[in-house]
Design a protein around this motif. Structure first.
Motif, short mmCIF file in Angstrom:
data_model
loop_
_atom_site.label_atom_id
_atom_site.label_comp_id
_atom_site.label_asym_id
_atom_site.label_seq_id
_atom_site.Cartn_x
_atom_site.Cartn_y
_atom_site.Cartn_z
N LEU A 1 0.85 -1.19 0.00
CA LEU A 1 0.00 0.00 0.00
C LEU A 1 0.89 1.23 0.00
O LEU A 1 1.97 1.22 0.59
N ALA A 2 0.41 2.31 -0.62
CA ALA A 2 1.19 3.55 -0.64
C ALA A 2 1.31 4.14 0.75
O ALA A 2 2.31 4.77 1.09
N ALA A 3 0.29 3.93 1.56
CA ALA A 3 0.29 4.42 2.94
C ALA A 3 -0.63 3.54 3.76
O ALA A 3 -1.38 2.71 3.22
N ALA A 4 -0.57 3.73 5.06
CA ALA A 4 -1.45 2.96 5.95
C ALA A 4 -2.90 3.33 5.66
O ALA A 4 -3.20 4.42 5.17
N MET B 1 8.30 -1.12 1.92
CA MET B 1 7.79 -2.11 0.97
C MET B 1 6.28 -2.01 0.80
O MET B 1 5.68 -2.77 0.04
N GLY B 2 5.67 -1.08 1.55
CA GLY B 2 4.22 -0.92 1.47
C GLY B 2 3.45 -1.83 2.41
O GLY B 2 2.24 -2.02 2.26
N ILE B 3 4.15 -2.38 3.40
CA ILE B 3 3.51 -3.27 4.38
C ILE B 3 3.27 -2.47 5.66
O ILE B 3 4.20 -2.03 6.32
N TRP B 4 1.98 -2.30 6.00
CA TRP B 4 1.57 -1.49 7.15
C TRP B 4 0.69 -2.26 8.13
O TRP B 4 0.50 -1.80 9.26
N HIS B 5 0.13 -3.38 7.71
CA HIS B 5 -0.91 -4.04 8.50
C HIS B 5 -0.65 -5.53 8.66
O HIS B 5 -0.07 -6.17 7.79
N TYR B 6 -1.15 -6.07 9.79
CA TYR B 6 -1.02 -7.50 10.06
C TYR B 6 -1.66 -8.34 8.96
O TYR B 6 -1.10 -9.36 8.56
N ASP B 7 -2.82 -7.92 8.50
CA ASP B 7 -3.50 -8.74 7.49
C ASP B 7 -2.73 -8.82 6.18
O ASP B 7 -2.85 -9.81 5.44
N GLN B 8 -1.92 -7.82 5.89
CA GLN B 8 -1.08 -7.90 4.69
C GLN B 8 -0.06 -9.03 4.83
O GLN B 8 0.14 -9.81 3.91
N ILE B 9 0.58 -9.10 5.99
CA ILE B 9 1.58 -10.15 6.24
C ILE B 9 0.88 -11.51 6.30
O ILE B 9 1.37 -12.50 5.76
#
Length: 164
Positions: free
Chosen positions: A74-77, A102-110
């Motif tokens: 994501l470009a931002a949170a 890398m555009g990773i801001w959230h648990y659900d992304q990981i």
């Protein structure tokens, strides 16, 4: 090419070779061809080394680039704000910053990463290669994304098996 010398009055004088003499021309041509061949060999060897070295670097870069697949970032949170990635065991301020890059801001992304994304992240964590796998980030993130506690997520890293 031989130098023709004559001794006159005790003084040494060099006489240039006769450029029209067939023997001199043949010697000059042989010398020229030998120098050109050596130059071509040297140039070919240098080109080979340059190309081979570049090929090795390119193959290595391709291997790293093809190792896995970059996760969707994501470009931002989101509007709710970034999740605190530092609660994932093994993620400190530096790694959280890298993940944000890398555009990773959230648990659900990981939590949504598959094997290919995990490989890519592991290979691209400069100075921390392999950390995401070793510390089972995906399993921890799944727990956190589903409302689990930090303690529950941390327990994943204590288990010998499981998770990713």
């Amino acid at each position: 090419m031989p130098i023709l010398t004559k001794w006159l009055d005790g003084a040494r004088q060099e006489t240039p070779p006769d450029e029209h003499d067939p023997a001199v021309q043949a010697q000059a041509e042989r010398t020229s061809r030998a120098a050109a061949a050596k130059g071509a060999d040297d140039a070919a060897e240098a080109d080979h080394d340059r190309v081979e070295g570049a090929g090795d670097r390119e193959r290595a870069a391709e291997a790293v680039a093809s190792a896995g697949r970059r996760p969707v970032g994501l470009a931002a949170a989101r509007d709710t704000g970034a999740d605190d990635l530092e609660v994932i065991a093994g993620v400190g301020p530096k790694l959280a910053e890298m993940l944000h890059g890398m555009g990773i801001w959230h648990y659900d992304q990981i939590a949504a990463w598959g094997d290919e994304e995990l490989v890519w992240v592991d290979e691209n964590l400069e100075g921390f290669k392999g950390r995401a796998s070793r510390d089972k980030w995906i399993a921890q993130a799944r727990i956190l994304a589903n409302g689990g506690t930090v303690e529950e997520a941390a327990a994943v890293t204590q288990k010998d098996s499981g998770g990713n």
